[in-house]
Enzyme design. Structure first.
Site, mmCIF file in Angstrom:
data_model
loop_
_atom_site.group_PDB
_atom_site.id
_atom_site.type_symbol
_atom_site.label_atom_id
_atom_site.label_comp_id
_atom_site.label_asym_id
_atom_site.label_seq_id
_atom_site.Cartn_x
_atom_site.Cartn_y
_atom_site.Cartn_z
ATOM 1 C CE LYS A 264 -2.929 -2.136 3.443
ATOM 2 N NZ LYS A 264 -3.564 -1.908 4.771
ATOM 3 C CG ASP B 170 15.107 -1.569 4.866
ATOM 4 O OD1 ASP B 170 16.304 -1.260 4.893
ATOM 5 O OD2 ASP B 170 14.472 -1.893 5.892
ATOM 6 N NE ARG C 146 -0.736 2.024 5.042
ATOM 7 C CZ ARG C 146 0.303 1.246 4.728
ATOM 8 N NH1 ARG C 146 1.281 1.719 3.993
ATOM 9 N NH2 ARG C 146 0.369 -0.004 5.137
HETATM 10 P P1 IMP Z 1 12.645 -4.638 1.843
HETATM 11 O O1 IMP Z 1 12.115 -5.932 1.307
HETATM 12 O O2 IMP Z 1 13.485 -4.831 3.086
HETATM 13 O O3 IMP Z 1 13.348 -3.804 0.804
HETATM 14 O O4 IMP Z 1 11.421 -3.837 2.407
HETATM 15 C C1 IMP Z 1 10.550 -3.220 1.645
HETATM 16 C C2 IMP Z 1 9.259 -2.900 2.371
HETATM 17 O O5 IMP Z 1 9.420 -2.741 3.804
HETATM 18 C C3 IMP Z 1 8.790 -1.563 1.865
HETATM 19 O O6 IMP Z 1 8.054 -1.696 0.685
HETATM 20 C C4 IMP Z 1 8.005 -1.039 3.037
HETATM 21 O O7 IMP Z 1 6.681 -1.542 2.973
HETATM 22 C C5 IMP Z 1 8.691 -1.606 4.251
HETATM 23 N N1 IMP Z 1 9.640 -0.623 4.834
HETATM 24 C C6 IMP Z 1 10.999 -0.664 4.809
HETATM 25 N N2 IMP Z 1 11.531 0.395 5.428
HETATM 26 C C7 IMP Z 1 10.483 1.149 5.843
HETATM 27 C C8 IMP Z 1 10.391 2.408 6.556
HETATM 28 O O8 IMP Z 1 11.373 3.069 6.915
HETATM 29 N N3 IMP Z 1 9.138 2.855 6.796
HETATM 30 C C9 IMP Z 1 8.011 2.190 6.420
HETATM 31 N N4 IMP Z 1 8.057 1.025 5.747
HETATM 32 C C10 IMP Z 1 9.278 0.495 5.475
#
Ligand code: IMP
Ligand code: MG
Length: 173
Positions: free
Chosen positions: A42, A102, A164
């Site tokens: 979302k 991330d 959000r």
């Molecule tokens: P990844 O798979 O670790 O790259 O994480 C991606 C998902 O984690 C993103 O699409 C977000 O939904 C969530 N996410 C990662 N870091 C943050 C943050 O600092 N704030 C809010 N959501 C985050």
């Protein structure tokens, strides 16, 4: 609402400027193409809305939703597909729109799933990229803001489904 402390990190003005810059780059790169925008729900809903309104080439829009398990502020790396794309992908120029990258593991999963459907091209645009704990190998093609670490909320991004709706981005303490 929780009592978490928020401090302003990226203002509405900064976000608007980055979105415009990204739209200009995308418009330049996709001249003469029809783009199939794949919004990742979302967190990217506001970013998608602002970005697509500045795209000048023909656009179709679809959505996917993925969820990664983990603690409240850290991903486990196990990524579940909650909603798949519905429009046909084969032969299309796909542009994934993400809120934040991330670890990059969500992006790896997404990229692999979409590549199986034989698009003509597949690029990734993310508003925010965090650089400190990257594990995945898929690199975003368009990046709004690069930050090192920290958990952020607002402009679509949540903590436990809160914040959000905030127009600016805040660092959560
Ligand atoms: P990844 O798979 O670790 O790259 O994480 C991606 C998902 O984690 C993103 O699409 C977000 O939904 C969530 N996410 C990662 N870091 C943050 C943050 O600092 N704030 C809010 N959501 C985050
Ligand atoms: Mg996301």
């Amino acid at each position: 609402m929780s009592n978490a402390k928020l401090s302003l990190l990226y203002s509405q003005e900064r976000i608007t400027a980055e979105v415009s810059r990204l739209a200009q780059e995308i418009n330049r790169d996709y001249t003469g193409c029809e783009i199939l925008v794949v919004g990742i729900l979302k967190g990217s809903f506001l970013f998608i809305a602002d970005l697509v309104r500045q795209l000048t080439e023909p656009v179709t829009i679809d959505f996917m939703r993925l969820a990664s398990y983990g603690t409240e502020t850290q991903s486990s790396g196990i990524v579940e597909l909650r909603k798949d794309i519905e429009l046909p992908v084969q032969g299309k120029d796909l542009l994934i729109i993400e809120d934040i990258v991330d670890s990059g593991l969500t992006l790896d999963t997404l990229y692999a799933k979409l590549m199986l459907k034989n698009p003509r091209s597949l690029k990734i645009c993310t508003l925010i990229e965090k650089t400190c704990h990257r594990e995945g190998s898929t690199k975003p093609d368009y990046v709004g803001i690069s930050m090192e670490s920290g958990f952020i909320v607002g402009y679509g991004l949540d903590f436990n489904e809160q914040y959000r709706q905030l127009p600016d981005i805040y660092l959560l303490d």
